[in-house]
Design a protein around this motif. Structure first.
Motif, PDB file in Angstrom:
ATOM      1  N   SER A   1       0.828  -1.208   0.000  1.00 46.47           N
ATOM      2  CA  SER A   1       0.000   0.000   0.000  1.00 46.47           C
ATOM      3  C   SER A   1       0.856   1.248   0.000  1.00 46.47           C
ATOM      4  O   SER A   1       0.533   2.238  -0.657  1.00 46.47           O
ATOM      5  CB  SER A   1      -0.944  -0.058   1.178  1.00 46.47           C
ATOM      6  N   THR A   2       2.007   1.260   0.730  1.00 45.11           N
ATOM      7  CA  THR A   2       2.920   2.412   0.729  1.00 45.11           C
ATOM      8  C   THR A   2       3.460   2.674  -0.668  1.00 45.11           C
ATOM      9  O   THR A   2       3.534   3.816  -1.129  1.00 45.11           O
ATOM     10  CB  THR A   2       4.073   2.158   1.710  1.00 45.11           C
TER      11      THR A   2
ATOM     12  N   LYS B   1       0.765   4.229  -2.768  1.00 50.66           N
ATOM     13  CA  LYS B   1       0.565   5.649  -2.453  1.00 50.66           C
ATOM     14  C   LYS B   1       1.703   6.494  -3.030  1.00 50.66           C
ATOM     15  O   LYS B   1       1.487   7.578  -3.565  1.00 50.66           O
ATOM     16  CB  LYS B   1       0.490   5.835  -0.937  1.00 50.66           C
TER      17      LYS B   1
ATOM     18  N   GLN C   1       1.158   6.910  -6.651  1.00 51.47           N
ATOM     19  CA  GLN C   1       0.110   7.876  -6.944  1.00 51.47           C
ATOM     20  C   GLN C   1       0.604   9.304  -6.752  1.00 51.47           C
ATOM     21  O   GLN C   1       0.326  10.201  -7.545  1.00 51.47           O
ATOM     22  CB  GLN C   1      -1.104   7.605  -6.050  1.00 51.47           C
ATOM     23  N   THR C   2       1.396   9.542  -5.668  1.00 56.47           N
ATOM     24  CA  THR C   2       1.950  10.880  -5.409  1.00 56.47           C
ATOM     25  C   THR C   2       2.893  11.298  -6.526  1.00 56.47           C
ATOM     26  O   THR C   2       2.875  12.430  -7.002  1.00 56.47           O
ATOM     27  CB  THR C   2       2.700  10.874  -4.068  1.00 56.47           C
TER      28      THR C   2
END
Length: 317
Positions: free
Chosen positions: A224-225, A228, A231-232
């Motif tokens: 999940s990290t 993210k 996505q960033t």
């Protein structure tokens, strides 16, 4: 006429004996009503041939072995095999009666190898006989070369072992024994190492099994990290790309405005591009400057006074 009881019993007994005799011969394969021709074949060895065995021609049964007579007053003894042929097939006296084995489980039989010469065989004639090699004989013949080669290999191997024994003295034999002992020790050591590795692998498997939930949670969190972070990064890339596009649009607008002013005669560039007088004056000025530079190169003394030992040189006209 009234028949007595004893007469009836006698008739029944005779009929029963006749029926039993016919049934017995039928079970033996003999046909008592056959009027076939009889031929005699001389064999020195019948290879287990028995009466009532079939006689065939090209695989078709045409008769049977009726009788086997032993002629023991001759030296060596031989056998007269009587063949009964039911089919009316004509063949010469040179026809060969051959004993053969059609299969492994079946016993020997007789087959006729026909000859169609002019001398026709008649009932009671002698035919030439021979014995064909059985399946086991053929197998033995095929295996004989292999057995010979195997015997030669074993003899060579025996000679080789004898040569090794002759080469190796007692000390060398002791060294070989010691080497084999060390080899056994090495194999045992490898076995212990393999057992240790197996134990270590089992321990690692147990550790992973006991911490499987923790590892799964950690991997899920890391996944999940990473998602993210991706996505960033995508958002940052999109923002930077938008800014570059905006800057390019502004530069393009400014350039379009500058070109439009030049076309409209605004500013110095616009006046220079639209006013022919200014352009002509600028061209004349450039020509004068070129002429001045050329004259300066040719006659520098006209424009520069050089003092030699404190005296001024006269200016040339």
């Amino acid at each position: 006429m009234k028949l007595s009881k004893e007469f009836k019993i006698g008739i029944v007994t005779i009929v029963t004996l006749i029926g039993f005799f016919m049934l017995f011969n039928f079970l033996k394969g003999q046909n008592i009503f056959s009027s076939g021709r009889l031929f005699i074949v001389k064999f020195e060895n019948v290879k287990g041939l028995a009466p009532s065995k079939p006689v065939s021609i090209n695989g078709l049964r045409v008769g049977q072995v009726k009788e086997i007579k032993i002629v023991d007053d001759a030296k060596p003894i031989y056998f007269d095999v009587v063949l009964s042929i039911d089919k009316d097939i004509q063949f010469s006296k040179k026809t060969i009666a051959e004993i053969y084995e059609p299969g492994i489980m079946s016993g020997p039989e007789v087959r006729l190898l026909l000859d169609y010469g002019p001398d026709i065989a008649k009932s009671g004639d002698y035919l030439e006989g021979r014995v064909a090699g059985g399946m086991m004989d053929g197998l033995t013949k095929q295996l004989s070369p292999t057995q010979t080669k195997l015997d030669s290999v074993l003899v060579s191997f025996n000679h080789t072992l004898q040569g090794v024994n002759n080469i190796l003295d007692k000390d060398a034999q002791q060294d070989v024994k010691a080497m084999l002992k060390n080899l056994n020790n090495t194999v045992a050591s490898f076995d212990k190492t393999a057992q240790s590795l197996t134990a270590t692998s089992n321990s690692a498997n147990n550790l992973i099994a006991s911490n499987q939930k923790t590892l799964s949670a950690t991997l899920t969190s890391a996944k999940s990290t990473v998602e993210k972070f991706g996505q960033t990064a995508d958002k940052l890339n999109e923002l930077q790309l938008d800014q570059v596009i905006k800057n390019f649009e502004n530069v393009s607008k400014n350039l379009n405005g500058l070109l439009e002013d030049v076309n409209n005669g605004k500013g110095s560039l616009g006046k220079l591009a639209k006013d022919d007088g200014i352009a002509n004056e600028l061209e004349a000025t450039i020509k004068n400057m070129n002429s001045l530079v050329e004259d300066l190169k040719k006659n520098p003394s006209r424009y520069v006074n050089i003092s030699v030992f404190g005296k001024k040189q006269p200016i040339q006209p």
